[in-house]
Design a protein around this motif. Structure first.
Motif, PDB file in Angstrom:
ATOM      1  N   TYR A   3       0.815  -1.204   0.000  1.00  0.00           N
ATOM      2  CA  TYR A   3       0.000   0.000   0.000  1.00  0.00           C
ATOM      3  C   TYR A   3       0.856   1.264   0.000  1.00  0.00           C
ATOM      4  CZ  TYR A   3      -3.073   3.733   1.407  1.00  0.00           C
ATOM      5  OH  TYR A   3      -3.735   4.919   1.459  1.00  0.00           O
ATOM      6  N   GLY A   4       1.982   1.226   0.754  1.00  0.00           N
ATOM      7  CA  GLY A   4       2.827   2.402   0.839  1.00  0.00           C
ATOM      8  C   GLY A   4       3.286   2.904  -0.513  1.00  0.00           C
ATOM      9  N   LEU A   5       3.420   2.020  -1.469  1.00  0.00           N
ATOM     10  CA  LEU A   5       3.857   2.391  -2.800  1.00  0.00           C
ATOM     11  C   LEU A   5       2.867   3.326  -3.476  1.00  0.00           C
ATOM     12  CD1 LEU A   5       6.109   1.891  -4.835  1.00  0.00           C
ATOM     13  CD2 LEU A   5       4.813  -0.045  -5.703  1.00  0.00           C
ATOM     14  N   TYR A   6       1.575   3.135  -3.246  1.00  0.00           N
ATOM     15  CA  TYR A   6       0.559   3.982  -3.860  1.00  0.00           C
ATOM     16  C   TYR A   6       0.642   5.402  -3.341  1.00  0.00           C
ATOM     17  CZ  TYR A   6      -1.346  -0.542  -5.156  1.00  0.00           C
ATOM     18  OH  TYR A   6      -1.501  -1.797  -5.661  1.00  0.00           O
ATOM     19  N   ARG A   7       1.032   5.559  -2.112  1.00  0.00           N
ATOM     20  CA  ARG A   7       1.100   6.884  -1.511  1.00  0.00           C
ATOM     21  C   ARG A   7       2.221   7.722  -2.112  1.00  0.00           C
ATOM     22  NH1 ARG A   7      -0.068   4.440   3.864  1.00  0.00           N
ATOM     23  NH2 ARG A   7       2.161   4.506   4.272  1.00  0.00           N
ATOM     24  N   LYS A   8       3.129   7.093  -2.840  1.00  0.00           N
ATOM     25  CA  LYS A   8       4.244   7.818  -3.431  1.00  0.00           C
ATOM     26  C   LYS A   8       3.820   8.665  -4.625  1.00  0.00           C
ATOM     27  CE  LYS A   8       7.789   4.490  -2.016  1.00  0.00           C
ATOM     28  NZ  LYS A   8       8.844   3.566  -2.485  1.00  0.00           N
ATOM     29  N   LEU A   9       2.625   8.395  -5.178  1.00  0.00           N
ATOM     30  CA  LEU A   9       2.147   9.174  -6.315  1.00  0.00           C
ATOM     31  C   LEU A   9       1.642  10.539  -5.859  1.00  0.00           C
ATOM     32  CD1 LEU A   9       0.076   6.563  -8.386  1.00  0.00           C
ATOM     33  CD2 LEU A   9       2.466   7.225  -8.686  1.00  0.00           C
ATOM     34  N   THR A  10       2.007  11.570  -6.601  1.00  0.00           N
ATOM     35  CA  THR A  10       1.408  12.877  -6.357  1.00  0.00           C
ATOM     36  C   THR A  10      -0.031  12.841  -6.854  1.00  0.00           C
ATOM     37  OG1 THR A  10       2.005  13.771  -8.518  1.00  0.00           O
ATOM     38  CG2 THR A  10       3.635  13.984  -6.750  1.00  0.00           C
ATOM     39  N   LYS A  11      -0.798  13.880  -6.511  1.00  0.00           N
ATOM     40  CA  LYS A  11      -2.188  13.924  -6.961  1.00  0.00           C
ATOM     41  C   LYS A  11      -2.266  13.895  -8.483  1.00  0.00           C
ATOM     42  CE  LYS A  11      -6.429  16.666  -6.736  1.00  0.00           C
ATOM     43  NZ  LYS A  11      -7.077  17.908  -6.245  1.00  0.00           N
ATOM     44  N   ARG A  12      -1.409  14.665  -9.160  1.00  0.00           N
ATOM     45  CA  ARG A  12      -1.433  14.701 -10.620  1.00  0.00           C
ATOM     46  C   ARG A  12      -1.031  13.350 -11.214  1.00  0.00           C
ATOM     47  NH1 ARG A  12      -4.261  17.411 -13.745  1.00  0.00           N
ATOM     48  NH2 ARG A  12      -3.429  19.478 -13.341  1.00  0.00           N
ATOM     49  N   ASP A  34      -6.043  19.120 -19.287  1.00  0.00           N
ATOM     50  CA  ASP A  34      -5.522  20.402 -19.766  1.00  0.00           C
ATOM     51  C   ASP A  34      -3.995  20.465 -19.623  1.00  0.00           C
ATOM     52  OD1 ASP A  34      -5.709  22.893 -20.935  1.00  0.00           O
ATOM     53  OD2 ASP A  34      -6.029  23.951 -19.035  1.00  0.00           O
ATOM     54  N   LEU A  35      -3.341  19.423 -20.127  1.00  0.00           N
ATOM     55  CA  LEU A  35      -1.888  19.346 -20.107  1.00  0.00           C
ATOM     56  C   LEU A  35      -1.380  19.135 -21.525  1.00  0.00           C
ATOM     57  CD1 LEU A  35      -1.494  16.813 -17.135  1.00  0.00           C
ATOM     58  CD2 LEU A  35      -1.214  19.291 -16.996  1.00  0.00           C
ATOM     59  N   SER A  36      -0.083  19.277 -21.728  1.00  0.00           N
ATOM     60  CA  SER A  36       0.511  18.914 -23.010  1.00  0.00           C
ATOM     61  C   SER A  36       0.787  17.412 -23.007  1.00  0.00           C
ATOM     62  CB  SER A  36       1.813  19.678 -23.239  1.00  0.00           C
ATOM     63  OG  SER A  36       2.816  19.215 -22.351  1.00  0.00           O
ATOM     64  N   VAL A  37       0.860  16.827 -24.184  1.00  0.00           N
ATOM     65  CA  VAL A  37       1.179  15.400 -24.289  1.00  0.00           C
ATOM     66  C   VAL A  37       2.567  15.143 -23.711  1.00  0.00           C
ATOM     67  CG1 VAL A  37       1.609  13.496 -25.892  1.00  0.00           C
ATOM     68  CG2 VAL A  37      -0.323  15.028 -26.268  1.00  0.00           C
ATOM     69  N   PHE A  38       3.480  16.070 -23.919  1.00  0.00           N
ATOM     70  CA  PHE A  38       4.840  15.927 -23.374  1.00  0.00           C
ATOM     71  C   PHE A  38       4.788  15.816 -21.846  1.00  0.00           C
ATOM     72  CE2 PHE A  38       8.606  17.822 -21.435  1.00  0.00           C
ATOM     73  CZ  PHE A  38       9.621  17.066 -22.017  1.00  0.00           C
ATOM     74  N   THR A  39       3.967  16.679 -21.207  1.00  0.00           N
ATOM     75  CA  THR A  39       3.858  16.654 -19.742  1.00  0.00           C
ATOM     76  C   THR A  39       3.251  15.334 -19.268  1.00  0.00           C
ATOM     77  OG1 THR A  39       3.622  19.049 -19.646  1.00  0.00           O
ATOM     78  CG2 THR A  39       2.845  17.806 -17.738  1.00  0.00           C
ATOM     79  N   VAL A  40       2.254  14.832 -19.993  1.00  0.00           N
ATOM     80  CA  VAL A  40       1.642  13.551 -19.638  1.00  0.00           C
ATOM     81  C   VAL A  40       2.681  12.442 -19.685  1.00  0.00           C
ATOM     82  CG1 VAL A  40      -0.007  11.786 -20.373  1.00  0.00           C
ATOM     83  CG2 VAL A  40      -0.678  14.203 -20.366  1.00  0.00           C
ATOM     84  N   LYS A  41       3.467  12.393 -20.760  1.00  0.00           N
ATOM     85  CA  LYS A  41       4.483  11.348 -20.901  1.00  0.00           C
ATOM     86  C   LYS A  41       5.527  11.449 -19.794  1.00  0.00           C
ATOM     87  CE  LYS A  41       4.085  10.801 -25.942  1.00  0.00           C
ATOM     88  NZ  LYS A  41       3.677   9.377 -25.911  1.00  0.00           N
ATOM     89  N   SER A  42       5.887  12.677 -19.430  1.00  0.00           N
ATOM     90  CA  SER A  42       6.869  12.890 -18.367  1.00  0.00           C
ATOM     91  C   SER A  42       6.348  12.370 -17.033  1.00  0.00           C
ATOM     92  CB  SER A  42       7.193  14.384 -18.263  1.00  0.00           C
ATOM     93  OG  SER A  42       8.094  14.629 -17.194  1.00  0.00           O
ATOM     94  N   HIS A  43       5.080  12.671 -16.725  1.00  0.00           N
ATOM     95  CA  HIS A  43       4.476  12.170 -15.484  1.00  0.00           C
ATOM     96  C   HIS A  43       4.399  10.648 -15.505  1.00  0.00           C
ATOM     97  CE1 HIS A  43       3.425  15.709 -13.232  1.00  0.00           C
ATOM     98  NE2 HIS A  43       2.760  16.267 -14.249  1.00  0.00           N
ATOM     99  N   LEU A  44       4.044  10.083 -16.650  1.00  0.00           N
ATOM    100  CA  LEU A  44       3.891   8.633 -16.737  1.00  0.00           C
ATOM    101  C   LEU A  44       5.213   7.907 -16.464  1.00  0.00           C
ATOM    102  CD1 LEU A  44       1.404   7.852 -19.653  1.00  0.00           C
ATOM    103  CD2 LEU A  44       1.229   7.170 -17.257  1.00  0.00           C
ATOM    104  N   ARG A  45       6.312   8.451 -16.944  1.00  0.00           N
ATOM    105  CA  ARG A  45       7.600   7.818 -16.676  1.00  0.00           C
ATOM    106  C   ARG A  45       7.859   7.724 -15.177  1.00  0.00           C
ATOM    107  NH1 ARG A  45       9.202  10.678 -21.413  1.00  0.00           N
ATOM    108  NH2 ARG A  45       9.892  12.473 -20.167  1.00  0.00           N
ATOM    109  N   LYS A  46       7.469   8.798 -14.453  1.00  0.00           N
ATOM    110  CA  LYS A  46       7.651   8.789 -12.997  1.00  0.00           C
ATOM    111  C   LYS A  46       6.682   7.813 -12.329  1.00  0.00           C
ATOM    112  CE  LYS A  46       9.272  13.576 -12.988  1.00  0.00           C
ATOM    113  NZ  LYS A  46       8.963  14.980 -12.621  1.00  0.00           N
ATOM    114  N   VAL A  47       5.462   7.717 -12.875  1.00  0.00           N
ATOM    115  CA  VAL A  47       4.482   6.770 -12.328  1.00  0.00           C
ATOM    116  C   VAL A  47       4.992   5.344 -12.475  1.00  0.00           C
ATOM    117  CG1 VAL A  47       2.184   5.777 -12.669  1.00  0.00           C
ATOM    118  CG2 VAL A  47       2.474   8.258 -12.673  1.00  0.00           C
ATOM    119  N   TYR A  48       5.507   5.001 -13.663  1.00  0.00           N
ATOM    120  CA  TYR A  48       6.016   3.640 -13.894  1.00  0.00           C
ATOM    121  C   TYR A  48       7.122   3.304 -12.903  1.00  0.00           C
ATOM    122  CZ  TYR A  48       3.695   4.089 -18.464  1.00  0.00           C
ATOM    123  OH  TYR A  48       2.786   4.271 -19.473  1.00  0.00           O
ATOM    124  N   GLU A  49       7.998   4.287 -12.667  1.00  0.00           N
ATOM    125  CA  GLU A  49       9.115   4.068 -11.752  1.00  0.00           C
ATOM    126  C   GLU A  49       8.615   3.848 -10.324  1.00  0.00           C
ATOM    127  OE1 GLU A  49      13.042   6.487 -10.077  1.00  0.00           O
ATOM    128  OE2 GLU A  49      12.013   7.173 -11.896  1.00  0.00           O
TER     129      GLU A  49
END
Length: 283
Positions: A3-12, A34-49
């Motif tokens: 469960y602790g792993l889920y808490r590591k995600l920011t709200k966005r 209301d984001l750019s595709v570049f910003t979405v991809k950047s966030h996703l890389r952090k989510v995967y990690e």
């Protein structure tokens, strides 16, 4: 996955990961938030990690992670007909269990205020995800909710307290089609006595909102909502959800409450559903 792993995600990051779970493309996520595709991809890389997954397929396949992130009770879950058929249920059993819940939770409920199993089966066949049943870890059915679209002529009668159960047939109920907006008859939000705890009610309520969100993702929106309250608790719940009193029902049982879906989206309990609010704002 701890469960602790889920808490590591920011709200966005959680919002973007939630969109992936629901099948959004990067472009659709960008539009919804209301984001750019570049910003979405950047966030996703952090989510995967942070989630320790290799990509969106593995992320979307994580079991129950969306529910865990909201910290709700794992011993109770909401199921629609399709999920329960996989567990060996039939549509007739599903309908009967909903009717049983009505009788268990609504005092002095008259038979003519409840559909028969046969009548409910016909409605469920039309839109088989418009009802869910709550089941605890031991298999007990402890609650349910039900909502159905109505054609305009029947909805106007519903608001005046002139819509009767005998009229609640497939002839009164349209099929959800993408690109359309519907008026909704909210049939029930029920919990059996002994289970009326905040944590369980939250599961029930969130499952309704998540369904409405899924409709919106598929370009299906709700305009007005109407429900019939049979008890003090029902009236209090209707008011708490932002519905207002419209009429006494002409059959002498219950009061009618109505509201606009966009107004309901302002309720504080929906603060976690930014995507839903965004979709309605742009509809």
């Amino acid at each position: 996955m701890e469960y602790g792993l889920y808490r590591k995600l920011t709200k966005r990051q959680f919002e973007i990961a939630d969109c992936v779970r629901k099948g959004f493309t990067d472009g659709e996520i960008a539009n919804a938030l209301d984001l750019s595709v570049f910003t979405v991809k950047s966030h996703l890389r952090k989510v995967y990690e942070k989630m320790e997954v290799s990509g969106r397929t593995e992320l979307a396949g994580l079991p129950d992670w969306h529910v865990k992130a909201k910290k709700v009770n794992h011993n109770v879950a909401a199921y629609d007909l399709n999920q329960l058929i996989k567990k060996g249920w039939t549509i007739e059993i599903f309908a009967q269990e909903i009717i049983n819940i009505f009788y268990k939770t609504i005092d002095n409920l008259a038979d003519d205020n409840v559909s028969t199993v046969e009548e409910m089966v016909e409605i469920i066949k039309f839109n088989n995800e418009t009802k869910k049943i709550l089941i605890d870890s031991e298999g007990a059915v402890i609650g349910c909710w039900s909502l159905d679209p109505l054609f305009d002529e029947y909805f106007e009668k519903d608001k005046k307290g002139e819509f009767y159960v005998s009229e609640f047939t497939k002839d009164a109920v349209p099929i959800f089609v993408p690109g359309n907006t519907y008026n909704i008859h909210f049939g029930a939000i029920c919990l059996v006595g002994g289970y009326r705890r905040l944590s369980i009610f939250k599961i029930l309520l969130y499952s309704i909102v998540e369904y409405i969100e899924r409709l919106a993702i598929n370009d299906i929106f709700i305009n007005e909502i109407c429900t019939q309250a049979y008890s003090r608790e029902g009236r209090a719940l209707a008011k708490s959800l932002g519905l207002h009193y419209c009429a006494e029902h002409k059959d002498g049982h219950g009061q009618v409450y109505c509201g606009i879906a966009n107004e309901l989206l302002r309720r504080t309990f929906l603060n976690d559903f930014d995507i839903l609010k965004s979709l309605y704002a742009s509809s």
